[in-house]
Design an enzyme around this catalytic site. Structure first.
Site, PDB file in Angstrom:
ATOM      1  N   GLU A  41     -10.596 -34.099 -39.668  1.00 26.08           N
ATOM      2  CA  GLU A  41     -11.118 -32.733 -38.948  1.00 26.08           C
ATOM      3  C   GLU A  41     -10.357 -31.847 -39.792  1.00 26.08           C
ATOM      4  OE1 GLU A  41     -11.406 -30.855 -34.394  1.00 26.08           O
ATOM      5  OE2 GLU A  41     -10.007 -32.913 -34.953  1.00 26.08           O
ATOM      6  N   LYS A 108     -18.290 -28.583 -33.341  1.00 27.81           N
ATOM      7  CA  LYS A 108     -17.864 -28.991 -32.564  1.00 27.81           C
ATOM      8  C   LYS A 108     -18.322 -28.448 -31.022  1.00 27.81           C
ATOM      9  CE  LYS A 108     -13.063 -30.832 -31.441  1.00 27.81           C
ATOM     10  NZ  LYS A 108     -11.464 -30.909 -31.730  1.00 27.81           N
ATOM     11  N   CYS A 160     -13.901 -35.355 -32.898  1.00 28.06           N
ATOM     12  CA  CYS A 160     -12.700 -35.660 -32.178  1.00 28.06           C
ATOM     13  C   CYS A 160     -12.741 -35.559 -30.801  1.00 28.06           C
ATOM     14  CB  CYS A 160     -11.481 -34.662 -32.787  1.00 28.06           C
ATOM     15  SG  CYS A 160      -9.910 -35.110 -32.221  1.00 28.06           S
ATOM     16  N   SER A 188      -6.447 -36.315 -33.990  1.00 28.76           N
ATOM     17  CA  SER A 188      -6.065 -36.892 -32.928  1.00 28.76           C
ATOM     18  C   SER A 188      -4.348 -37.209 -32.882  1.00 28.76           C
ATOM     19  CB  SER A 188      -6.818 -38.174 -32.466  1.00 28.76           C
ATOM     20  OG  SER A 188      -6.185 -38.711 -31.199  1.00 28.76           O
ATOM     21  N   LYS A 194      -1.321 -44.700 -27.521  1.00 26.13           N
ATOM     22  CA  LYS A 194      -2.773 -44.198 -27.626  1.00 26.13           C
ATOM     23  C   LYS A 194      -3.573 -44.809 -28.356  1.00 26.13           C
ATOM     24  CE  LYS A 194      -4.522 -39.512 -28.599  1.00 26.13           C
ATOM     25  NZ  LYS A 194      -4.287 -38.074 -29.088  1.00 26.13           N
ATOM     26  N   ASN A 430      32.277 -26.761 -23.042  1.00 30.31           N
ATOM     27  CA  ASN A 430      31.452 -26.033 -23.930  1.00 30.31           C
ATOM     28  C   ASN A 430      31.958 -25.665 -25.378  1.00 30.31           C
ATOM     29  OD1 ASN A 430      29.194 -26.562 -22.498  1.00 30.31           O
ATOM     30  ND2 ASN A 430      28.639 -24.470 -21.561  1.00 30.31           N
ATOM     31  N   THR A 454      20.410 -33.469 -32.007  1.00 27.33           N
ATOM     32  CA  THR A 454      20.453 -34.862 -31.430  1.00 27.33           C
ATOM     33  C   THR A 454      20.117 -34.920 -29.790  1.00 27.33           C
ATOM     34  OG1 THR A 454      22.934 -34.918 -30.906  1.00 27.33           O
ATOM     35  CG2 THR A 454      22.093 -35.820 -33.025  1.00 27.33           C
ATOM     36  N   GLU A 459      18.014 -34.794 -21.661  1.00 30.02           N
ATOM     37  CA  GLU A 459      19.023 -33.674 -21.518  1.00 30.02           C
ATOM     38  C   GLU A 459      18.146 -32.585 -21.523  1.00 30.02           C
ATOM     39  OE1 GLU A 459      22.335 -36.089 -24.305  1.00 30.02           O
ATOM     40  OE2 GLU A 459      20.933 -34.467 -25.157  1.00 30.02           O
ATOM     41  N   LYS A 580      17.026 -22.570 -21.992  1.00 32.44           N
ATOM     42  CA  LYS A 580      17.377 -23.538 -23.276  1.00 32.44           C
ATOM     43  C   LYS A 580      16.245 -24.309 -23.808  1.00 32.44           C
ATOM     44  CE  LYS A 580      21.789 -24.641 -21.507  1.00 32.44           C
ATOM     45  NZ  LYS A 580      22.907 -26.057 -21.156  1.00 32.44           N
TER      46      LYS A 580
END
Length: 617
Positions: A41, A108, A160, A188, A194, A430, A454, A459, A580
């Site tokens: 596609e 489509k 799709c 996809s 999946k 911090n 990371t 988190e 954040k």
């Protein structure tokens, strides 16, 4: 008839790359005497052009490129994807070319509008069973719900999302019109497990509609966040004729097979082995890093290696990227795509054993640094150093206590009092994380490299990260998976992939190591047990149920009052920390959902914070 699919690793608006891949696939099809070749596609512009699809010039450019491609298609039928813009409306189309002639454009009908997809923003749905004429560059063409024919076999398209619409899918109308071959060009996105769903979608359709089904997916990290596995499936009457290896490092994965329409295969029931998500995960993230590296034209990766689980996984992912690429493509191609070796070095190193060569190339592509403080432990230093050594990464070690002391002294002088752990816990934690950012950014700048952030999904959900500290980075490769998955994956990688350097981190409890060592800080004491955090997160934002319903679902896993406190903590931290999530570095979509507001999950920065809903607990 000989059918072929070519999974292409395209890049939005990289016309030279995209057409080169298309031309190579067409040439391979002609060499193999293929009847019909399907490409993914939106293979001409790339699927991830986003709001550029709203620009008139992009569709015009695509059409001009299509006319170039048309001239390559002698003796073969090629199905290629592009946007077609008519009367200020853009359609997602597959164009069929035969012997240098455009037969038509199929548009489509169903547009993806869930999860990571926003197709209705750019495209309009085509009305079923309608065909129109349009003029482009002096020629007249057909567009719509077209049935094509080759060698007496009628074929048509599902593009799709069309195939995922169950009772309304185009295949029902195609079969009524005598179609025996359905072709599906797709983009996809990858998500763990999946491929099982997609496999059944294709094979079951071939059985239900008594047809041959050709499915072709996009390949690689196309535009930054989404990964495509390049799946190619040919099925007939419920039989699997062809299925390729997924997540290839090739630019073009070309696959073909012969099918008989005179004596079609008889329907059978196929058993499918369960997918191993540990294998899928590392296959996807290593390919995503490889494509992100080369498409951003960066020279490598830089990583603040703390010795903890998250940074250790990032380091191993780079090492696996190198190993997996070398196993599939040549050293020459790897060096050319990553720009990490000269031709003379390629000639010198190509005879080295694979593990030795991997470590040598990791040393060229990955720089790590352990940035300790008085609150860092010997265990995490040893974990970081031994892992870096075992994979061949460059390893630096420095402390940041002087910088922390300098900032602390300035602020204490300004406010006229000393900062204490009793009164200023978050502030003192911090500043350590933030002070780590400038030095590691300097290394990234010096190396023209990507800085790996990371943070993981757990988190990100609760904001357990220091903005401009451990969130600093160009790309956040593991932000799409949760902490519990990461911890079990590291054990699997040590045992199954042979990364013995992970022995140290696998024996540590996750800790930010920002409080004094005598406080024995751990992440789960700061938050809650990670498996529970992940359960709450999934119920809240994947199943989308209210806090009280979350409590009822989880009742019995912990004492009622403790469970209520955990749920309140999760929702409060979630609401407070949306800002954040808006600022995290780009992340790969790896699981069946993520918490990235720019792809899967939008949430207001300012809200009522579930106060009334939580009061019902």
């Amino acid at each position: 008839m000989k059918l072929a699919g070519a999974a292409l690793n395209q890049t939005p608006l990289d016309w030279d790359n995209n057409l080169r891949n298309i031309k190579t696939a067409v040439e391979q099809a002609k060499e193999q005497n293929v009847d019909i070749l399907c490409l993914p596609e939106m293979s001409i512009p790339g699927y991830g052009c986003e709001d550029l699809f709203l620009s008139e010039w992009v569709s015009v450019e695509c059409f001009e490129r299509l006319l170039e491609i048309k001239e390559w298609c002698e003796g073969v039928i090629v199905c290629v994807g592009l946007p077609v813009r008519l009367n200020n409306t853009t359609y997602n189309c597959a164009c069929v070319i035969k012997d240098k002639q455009i037969l038509g454009f199929t548009a489509k009908q169903f547009l993806a509008n869930d999860g990571v997809h926003y197709e209705p923003r750019w495209f309009s749905s085509w009305v079923p069973n309608t065909i129109e004429e349009f003029e482009a560059l002096g020629q007249t063409y057909l567009i719509g719900d077209i049935i094509y024919e080759h060698k007496g076999i009628k074929f048509a398209f599902e593009i799709c999302e069309d195939a995922w619409r169950n009772a309304n899918r185009p295949a029902y109308r195609h079969i009524e019109k005598g179609v025996e071959l359905i072709i599906n060009p797709s983009a996809s996105h990858f998500a763990m497990s999946k491929t099982d769903v997609r496999y059944h979608l294709v094979v079951d359709a071939s059985r239900e509609f008594d047809c041959t089904y050709l499915y072709v997916n996009l390949l690689g990290n196309e535009a930054g966040k989404m990964i495509y596995d390049g799946e190619i499936i040919i099925a007939q009457n419920g039989n699997l004729v062809l299925r390729n290896q997924l997540l290839s490092f090739k630019s073009i994965d070309f696959e073909c097979a012969e099918v008989s329409f005179e004596t079609p295969l008889q329907p059978v029931e196929l058993d499918l082995l369960p997918v191993d998500e540990n294998v899928e995960f590392i296959s996807a993230i290593s390919l995503a890093l490889f494509d992100y590296l080369r498409k951003s034209r960066s020279r490598g990766f830089v990583l603040s290696l703390s010795g903890g689980a998250d940074s250790s996984l990032c380091a191993v992912a780079v090492a696996e990227m190198v190993r997996r690429a070398l196993e599939e493509i040549s050293l020459e191609e790897f060096a050319q795509k990553t720009n990490c070796l000269s031709p003379e070095e390629v000639a010198e190193y190509k005879q080295l054993p694979i593990n030795e060569l991997r470590n040598l190339l990791v040393g060229r592509l990955l720089v790590t640094a352990y940035q300790g403080t008085i609150n860092s432990s010997d265990d995490t230093y040893r974990s970081a150093e031994e892992l870096a050594k075992s994979i061949g990464a460059v390893f630096y070690n420095w402390t940041i206590d002087e910088e922390v002391k300098s900032y602390r002294g300035k602020i204490e002088h300004a406010i006229g009092r000393n900062l204490t752990w009793e009164n200023d816990d978050i502030t003192l934690q911090n500043i350590q994380a933030r002070v780590r950012a400038p030095g590691i950014w300097m290394i990234a700048n010096l190396k023209n490299s990507l800085l790996l952030a990371t943070s993981n999904r757990s988190e990100a959900s609760v904001g357990y990260a220091t903005m401009d500290g451990d969130t600093a980075g160009s790309i956040s490769p593991i932000a799409g998976v949760d902490k519990a998955f990461i911890r079990q994956w590291l054990v699997w990688a040590q045992l199954q992939l042979g990364y013995e350097g992970l022995h140290y981190v696998n024996n540590l409890q996750p800790s930010a190591e920002l409080r004094p060592l005598e406080n024995t800080q751990t992440d789960e004491e700061d938050l809650m047990p990670y498996p529970l955090l992940n359960q709450i997160e999934r119920l809240a934002f994947y199943e989308r149920i209210a806090p009280k319903q979350v409590f009822e679902k989880l009742k019995g896993t912990y004492p009622d009052e403790q469970l209520k406190q955990f749920i309140k903590r999760f929702y409060s931290l979630w609401s407070r920390n949306q800002w954040k999530r808006e600022r995290y570095a780009p992340a790969f979509h790896l699981d069946d959902y993520n918490v990235d507001p720019r792809s899967w999950l939008r949430f207001p920065i300012l809200s009522g914070g579930f106060r009334e809903e939580l009061s019902e607990l």
